[in-house]
Every structure is written in structure tokens, then in C-alpha cells.
Motif scaffolding. Sequence first.
Motif, PDB file in Angstrom:
ATOM      1  N   SER A  64      57.632  21.907  16.660  1.00 61.43           N
ATOM      2  CA  SER A  64      57.544  20.657  15.895  1.00 61.43           C
ATOM      3  C   SER A  64      57.364  20.885  14.395  1.00 61.43           C
ATOM      4  O   SER A  64      57.498  19.958  13.599  1.00 61.43           O
ATOM      5  N   ASN A 135      48.977  15.757  14.968  1.00 61.16           N
ATOM      6  CA  ASN A 135      50.236  15.104  15.336  1.00 61.16           C
ATOM      7  C   ASN A 135      50.024  14.142  16.497  1.00 61.16           C
ATOM      8  O   ASN A 135      49.148  14.351  17.334  1.00 61.16           O
ATOM      9  N   CYS A 171      52.734  19.525  23.636  1.00 65.58           N
ATOM     10  CA  CYS A 171      53.264  18.153  23.715  1.00 65.58           C
ATOM     11  C   CYS A 171      53.252  17.652  25.156  1.00 65.58           C
ATOM     12  O   CYS A 171      53.060  16.458  25.409  1.00 65.58           O
ATOM     13  N   TYR A 213      56.784  14.232  19.741  1.00 63.59           N
ATOM     14  CA  TYR A 213      55.912  13.908  18.606  1.00 63.59           C
ATOM     15  C   TYR A 213      56.620  12.946  17.655  1.00 63.59           C
ATOM     16  O   TYR A 213      57.852  12.948  17.548  1.00 63.59           O
TER      17      TYR A 213
END
Length: 277
Positions: A64, A135, A171, A213
Amino acid sequence: MTRPVRRTRRALQVAGAVGAALLALSACSSSSGSSGSGSSATSDSSKSSSPKVSGTVTVFAAASLKESFTSLGKEFEKQHPGTKATFNFGGSDTLAASITGGAPADVFAAASPKTMAIVTDKKDAATTPITFVRNQLEIATLPGNPDKVSSLKDLTKSGLKVVLCDKTVPCGAAAQKALDASHLRLTPVSYEQDVKSALTKVELKEADAAVVYRTDVKAAGDKVEGVEFPESAKAINDYPIALLKNAPNAAAAKAFIELVTSAEGQKVLSRAGFLKP
């Protein structure tokens, strides 16, 4: 006889005064010159005391961070002419395993404290990890959101093809945390090894939606549409960064970490959609 003697004395007095004045001027000039050279020497000394960063810095970073770290890498090379920033982006758990397995790297930036702990528990970090950003999750749908997804619950609709990150990836762990908080069960069509792979499934229309994200949704532009959901606030990830113990280029690693945590670095990360630590 008296006048010539007086004139001679006056002449000597005048000559003496002129000589003294010339000596004073010479002393001032000399003092000024030596002061200038001393200042220059001090300046040169201070310049030589700061080590010059050179060579390649190798950064292992969560997928990310790809867009923002690539941008910061260019800035790093600009600030330190002759250096090169190279990156290995991927799932934080995979990167951590590579580091503990002996892969040469200078810096590790993970998407969660848990994956950073894989490295610190093995004593492979030279510094205490610093949280530099946070995040938050978001749902990525096909452009125009044709399936009218407006909540996390909507992802459980029959026939909807949903992709999640693997539970071992930050994630994926965060998505599962959000689902648990909502008391929802979701069976995805696939589990992906990093957030970019999950997003790509939607971009290629191989899936209808993915939990990724917010930074990845933003980076994708008009290839996907983002849907926020309140449960994401209960699954925000902290991103830690650390200098690695066996860093081949520790000086460059420290300089890169300084850039990431600087006001300039934080601006780049904020523009990408990251939250402040």
C-alpha cells in the motif's frame, strides 16, 4: 638656533603619530583577515563533520506504500545526488519472512505492528520501530458501483464476487476485524497475498468488490469507486518503520527514514490518503 630645534622636535612628533596610526590600521586589517579565515575554517569544518550519504538504499515496504514511497524515493535521490532508492513492495508478512530469512535490506516499513514484530522478535531491527502513518479500510467497487454497494453488509449479497486480502496480511486481518465487529460472515471468491493484488481483481473486472485501503482506492483513480463504511474506524492499521540490523547501507537507511518522518515526507503520505500517526 632655538627655532630649528623646535621645528625638528615637531617634525619628529608628527612622524611618530603618523607611524602609530599606520600600525593601528595594519593591526585592524590583520585582525579582520584572521577573523574571516577562522570563520571559513569553522564553516569548512562543520561541512566535513556531516557524513555524505551515498550508494543504494534498499527498502522493503508494504504494498500500500508503493505510490507514496516511489515518490519519496525520487525525492531522496534528488536530495542526495549519486544515491539510488530501490524498493521491494509486497505483503508485510512475506517481506518480514524474507528479512528474517536473511534477505539484504536496509529499511522495513510494515502495514501493522504485528508484522513488524516478526522482525523485531528475531532481533533483526537495529532501531525501535516508529509509527509514521495510519491507514483505514474502504470498499473498492467497479466504476459507477453497478451493484449498489453502500455498506459492509452489502458484500454478503448472494452472487456478489468479493475479494479479500489473506488473513495473514495486515489488510486482511483488518478486514476480518471489521467483519467481526459487524457480526458478519463473508466468503470471498479469493484471498490475495497483498492489497494491490486484491484491488487488481476489481480493476480487471474479475471481482465486483474488494476490501482494501482508502489509499489504494485513491491511487486507482477512476478504475474503481470507493465506498466508505463506519466499521473501518474499528480496524485502523498503524504503519511502523525501522532500520534493519544487518543493513548494507545504514547511513542511507537513516536518511531515508528521516525523510519519511519529516514534514515533507508526511505531506506526500497525507496526499496519498494516509492518516497521521
